[in-house]
Design an enzyme around this catalytic site. Structure first.
Site, PDB file in Angstrom:
ATOM      1  N   HIS A 274       0.796  -1.336  -0.127  1.00 40.11           N
ATOM      2  CA  HIS A 274      -0.024   0.140  -0.088  1.00 40.11           C
ATOM      3  C   HIS A 274       0.726   1.330   0.064  1.00 40.11           C
ATOM      4  O   HIS A 274       0.359   2.248  -0.546  1.00 40.11           O
ATOM      5  CB  HIS A 274      -0.892   0.047   1.311  1.00 40.11           C
ATOM      6  CG  HIS A 274      -0.335   0.338   2.471  1.00 40.11           C
ATOM      7  ND1 HIS A 274       0.255  -0.682   3.089  1.00 40.11           N
ATOM      8  CD2 HIS A 274      -0.187   1.321   3.091  1.00 40.11           C
ATOM      9  CE1 HIS A 274       0.706  -0.546   4.285  1.00 40.11           C
ATOM     10  NE2 HIS A 274       0.398   0.921   4.608  1.00 40.11           N
ATOM     11  N   ASP A 275       2.032   1.155   0.295  1.00 37.41           N
ATOM     12  CA  ASP A 275       2.763   2.291   0.728  1.00 37.41           C
ATOM     13  C   ASP A 275       4.114   2.317  -0.361  1.00 37.41           C
ATOM     14  O   ASP A 275       5.167   3.041  -0.183  1.00 37.41           O
ATOM     15  CB  ASP A 275       3.575   2.469   2.006  1.00 37.41           C
ATOM     16  CG  ASP A 275       2.479   3.271   2.973  1.00 37.41           C
ATOM     17  OD1 ASP A 275       1.604   4.109   2.350  1.00 37.41           O
ATOM     18  OD2 ASP A 275       2.499   3.259   4.165  1.00 37.41           O
ATOM     19  N   LYS A 278       6.082   5.271  -1.563  1.00 39.50           N
ATOM     20  CA  LYS A 278       7.037   6.227  -0.770  1.00 39.50           C
ATOM     21  C   LYS A 278       8.310   5.893  -1.334  1.00 39.50           C
ATOM     22  O   LYS A 278       9.390   6.731  -1.111  1.00 39.50           O
ATOM     23  CB  LYS A 278       7.172   5.896   0.419  1.00 39.50           C
ATOM     24  CG  LYS A 278       5.754   6.142   1.338  1.00 39.50           C
ATOM     25  CD  LYS A 278       5.708   5.999   2.848  1.00 39.50           C
ATOM     26  CE  LYS A 278       4.429   6.534   3.412  1.00 39.50           C
ATOM     27  NZ  LYS A 278       4.450   6.122   4.925  1.00 39.50           N
ATOM     28  N   HIS A 303       2.613  10.029  -2.901  1.00 44.22           N
ATOM     29  CA  HIS A 303       2.931   8.503  -2.783  1.00 44.22           C
ATOM     30  C   HIS A 303       1.730   7.714  -3.283  1.00 44.22           C
ATOM     31  O   HIS A 303       2.071   6.576  -3.700  1.00 44.22           O
ATOM     32  CB  HIS A 303       3.534   8.303  -1.489  1.00 44.22           C
ATOM     33  CG  HIS A 303       2.368   7.849  -0.603  1.00 44.22           C
ATOM     34  ND1 HIS A 303       1.824   8.962   0.071  1.00 44.22           N
ATOM     35  CD2 HIS A 303       1.795   6.772  -0.199  1.00 44.22           C
ATOM     36  CE1 HIS A 303       0.940   8.314   1.132  1.00 44.22           C
ATOM     37  NE2 HIS A 303       1.134   7.035   0.795  1.00 44.22           N
ATOM     38  N   HIS A 334      -6.017   4.079  -0.616  1.00 44.57           N
ATOM     39  CA  HIS A 334      -6.077   3.968   0.778  1.00 44.57           C
ATOM     40  C   HIS A 334      -6.019   5.044   1.560  1.00 44.57           C
ATOM     41  O   HIS A 334      -6.218   5.156   2.913  1.00 44.57           O
ATOM     42  CB  HIS A 334      -4.916   2.966   1.072  1.00 44.57           C
ATOM     43  CG  HIS A 334      -3.465   3.676   1.288  1.00 44.57           C
ATOM     44  ND1 HIS A 334      -2.861   3.839   0.266  1.00 44.57           N
ATOM     45  CD2 HIS A 334      -2.800   4.131   1.966  1.00 44.57           C
ATOM     46  CE1 HIS A 334      -1.456   4.431   0.412  1.00 44.57           C
ATOM     47  NE2 HIS A 334      -1.696   4.513   1.561  1.00 44.57           N
ATOM     48  N   HIS A 335      -5.818   6.624   0.940  1.00 44.58           N
ATOM     49  CA  HIS A 335      -5.827   7.683   1.593  1.00 44.58           C
ATOM     50  C   HIS A 335      -7.147   8.271   1.269  1.00 44.58           C
ATOM     51  O   HIS A 335      -7.289   9.407   1.651  1.00 44.58           O
ATOM     52  CB  HIS A 335      -4.777   8.502   1.204  1.00 44.58           C
ATOM     53  CG  HIS A 335      -3.440   7.917   2.294  1.00 44.58           C
ATOM     54  ND1 HIS A 335      -3.545   8.101   3.667  1.00 44.58           N
ATOM     55  CD2 HIS A 335      -2.413   7.771   1.830  1.00 44.58           C
ATOM     56  CE1 HIS A 335      -2.153   7.730   4.025  1.00 44.58           C
ATOM     57  NE2 HIS A 335      -1.607   7.306   2.838  1.00 44.58           N
ATOM     58  N   ASP A 363      -4.284   1.215   8.217  1.00 39.85           N
ATOM     59  CA  ASP A 363      -3.088   2.236   8.174  1.00 39.85           C
ATOM     60  C   ASP A 363      -3.287   3.225   9.288  1.00 39.85           C
ATOM     61  O   ASP A 363      -2.246   3.501   9.847  1.00 39.85           O
ATOM     62  CB  ASP A 363      -3.248   2.947   6.494  1.00 39.85           C
ATOM     63  CG  ASP A 363      -1.938   3.466   6.385  1.00 39.85           C
ATOM     64  OD1 ASP A 363      -0.773   3.195   6.674  1.00 39.85           O
ATOM     65  OD2 ASP A 363      -2.084   4.625   5.738  1.00 39.85           O
TER      66      ASP A 363
END
Length: 418
Positions: A274-275, A278, A303, A334-335, A363
Site C-alpha cells: 500500500h505504501d 514512498k 505517494h 488507501h488515503h 493504516d
C-alpha cells in the site's frame, strides 16, 4: 498417468518443501485405488463362474467406495477453490458433507442387492450402490455448478474455466455411462479429474511461481520499510489487521458475495504494497522529524498515485489481473476518505474500492498507535477513539464497526508482532 502425477508431485513438494493441499493429497490416495479396483471388478464380473459371490461383492464394494470418495473429495476441492472452507462455520461444513455420507451409506447398505448384467460384449454391475454413485455425481457437481454460476463475477477467469471443464467432462462421462453401461469408462474419470486439477491448480512449478511472487511482494515491502525508519513493523501489522477484518467479514452476510478465498489471498498479498509509492518520496520529507510544511505534505501525498502507477508497471506483464487491480486500488486509494475529502481522487462512499476502505482503517490505526520520529505512540484507548470518531467521515461505518468489535484480537496482534 496417475503414478506419474503422484511421483512428480511428491518429488516437487516434499523434497523442495512446497506447501501441499490436503484435499489434493486425499485425491491422490483415492483416485489410484478407484482405478485399480475398477480393473479388478471388470475381471471378476466377467468370471462369475470361478469367482465366489462374496469376493465379487467385496471387490465391488471397495471399488464403489473409492470411486465415491474420489468424487466427494473432488467436489470438496472445487468448493474450496470457489468459496473456501471456514473453520468458524463448522455447521455449514457439516451440512455440505451430508450428500457424501448418504451416498456412502447407500453403497454399504445396497451392496447385497448389486446384480450382474450379461451384456453383448461384457458383463457389468447394476443396482442400488451403482445408482448411489450416479446420484452422488449429480448432486455434488450440480451444487458446484450452481455455486459457480452464482459467484462467477467474483472468480478469476482461469479458475472458472478449469472448474467448468471438470463439471462438463464429468457430466459427459455420467451420461455416457448411464446410456451405454457396457463401455466401462469409470476408470478414465478419476484420471482426468486428477490430471485436470494437477494442471490447473496443483502443478508444483506453478506453485513455485506463486511462492516467488509472494517473496517479491515481501521484498518490495521490506524495501519500503528500509527507507522509512519510522515504520518498522508497519507492513506486518497493517497486513495482520487487514486479514483480521477480512476473516470477520467473511462471516458477515453483507459481504458474503464478495469475500471468497481468492479475494482474501489477493487483498492480503496486496496490503504490504500500500505504501510502495514512498519509494519516490524524497528522504528529507519521508524522514523529517518534525511536522511537514504544506509544500512537503503535498509531495508526501503523491505517494498514493505514484504507488498505483508503480504497481501497474511492475505487474502489467504478469498473468495476475485480479491481484494487479486490487494491489493498484489499495496503493492508490488507501488515503481516500468516506466523505470524499481524501486523496488523490476525492472518491467517496462505495466509490472507494472495498479493499482500499479496509486498508484505510488498518493504516490509520497503526499510524496513531505506534511511535514516530515526530511524536510518541498514542494511548490505545485514544487510538480506537480516533477510528470510532472517523466512522462515516474518514472510514466506512460498517467496516469501522467490524474493526472496533475486534478490539481484543487487534490488541493481541499488536503484542504478538511487537
Amino acid at each position: 498417468m496417475i503414478l506419474y502425477i503422484i511421483i512428480t508431485y511428491i518429488r516437487e513438494t516434499c523434497f523442495r518443501k512446497i506447501s501441499c493441499n490436503r484435499l489434493f493429497d486425499l485425491l491422490m490416495f483415492f483416485a489410484p485405488w478407484a482405478v485399480v479396483f475398477d480393473g479388478v471388478t471388470a475381471w471378476t464380473v466377467n468370471h462369475l463362474e470361478i469367482v465366489p459371490d462374496s469376493v465379487n461383492r467385496i471387490t465391488h464394494l471397495i471399488f464403489l467406495l473409492f470411486m465415491d470418495f474420489t468424487l466427494i473429495v473432488t467436489a470438496m476441492y472445487m468448493f474450496d477453490q470457489t468459496v473456501g472452507f471456514s473453520k468458524q462455520n463448522r455447521k455449514r461444513n457439516l451440512v455440505l458433507g451430508i450428500p457424501g455420507v448418504l451416498s456412502i451409506v447407500l453403497i454399504l447398505v445396497g451392496i447385497t442387492k448389486i446384480r450382474y448384467v450379461h451384456g453383448i460384449n461384457t458383463n457389468y454391475s447394476m443396482g442400488l450402490p451403482v445408482y448411489a454413485c450416479y446420484v452422488s455425481v449429480a448432486v455434488h457437481y450440480g451444487f458446484i455448478l450452481i455455486l459457480l454460476i452464482l459467484r462467477h463475477n467474483f472468480l478469476p477467469r482461469e479458475k472458472k474455466i478449469g472448474i467448468f471443464s471438470f463439471i462438463g467432462i464429468t457430466g459427459v462421462f455420467l451420461i455416457l455411462q448411464i446410456m451405454y453401461p457396457e463401455i466401462l469408462m469409470t476408470s478414465i474419470l478419476p484420471t482426468i479429474l486428477l490430471l485436470g486439477i494437477y494442471i490447473y491448480f496443483e502443478d508444483p512449478f506453478i506453485r513455485k511461481l506463486t511462492l516467488y511472487h509472494s517473496k517479491m511482494v515481501e521484498g518490495f515491502a521490506s524495501m519500503i520499510e528500509s527507507r522509512d525508519d519510522n515504520t518498522g513493523g508497519h507492513v506486518k501489522r497493517t497486513q495482520a489487521y487487514v486479514n483480521l477484518m477480512l476473516h470477520r467479514m467473511r462471516h458477515d452476510s453483507r459481504y458474503s458475495r464478495v469475500i471468497n478465498k481468492d479475494y482474501l489471498e489477493d487483498v492480503s498479498n496486496a496490503a504490504p504494497l500500500h505504501d510502495i509509492g514512498k519509494i519516490a518520496t524524497p528522504d528529507h520529507i519521508l524522514q523529517k522529524p518534525g511536522k511537514l510544511t504544506d509544500e512537503e505534505y503535498a509531495v508526501m501525498k503523491q505517494h498514493a498515485a505514484c504507488g498505483g502507477d508503480i504497481i501497474k508497471n511492475i505487474f502489467k506483464d504478469l498473468d495476475a489481473q485480479e491481484f494487479e487491480q486490487i494491489a493498484y486500488e489499495v496503493a492508490r486509494h488507501h488515503h481516500e476518505k468516506y466523505n470524499g475529502k481524501g486523496y488523490p481522487d476525492g472518491l467517496a462512499g462505495d466509490a472507494i474500492p472495498l479493499h482500499a476502505r479496509i486498508m484505510a482503517i488498518a493504516d490509520v490505526f497503526d499510524a496513531v498507535s505506534q511511535k514516530r520520529c515526530y511524536r510518541d505512540a498514542m494511548p490505545i484507548d485514544e487510538c480506537f477513539q480516533i477510528i470510532e470518531k472517523g466512522s462515516g467521515e474518514d472510514f466506512d461505518p460498517e467496516l469501522t464497526e467490524i474493526f472496533l468489535n475486534a478490539r481484543e484480537e487487534v490488541e493481541a496482534l499488536m503484542e504478538r508482532i511487537r
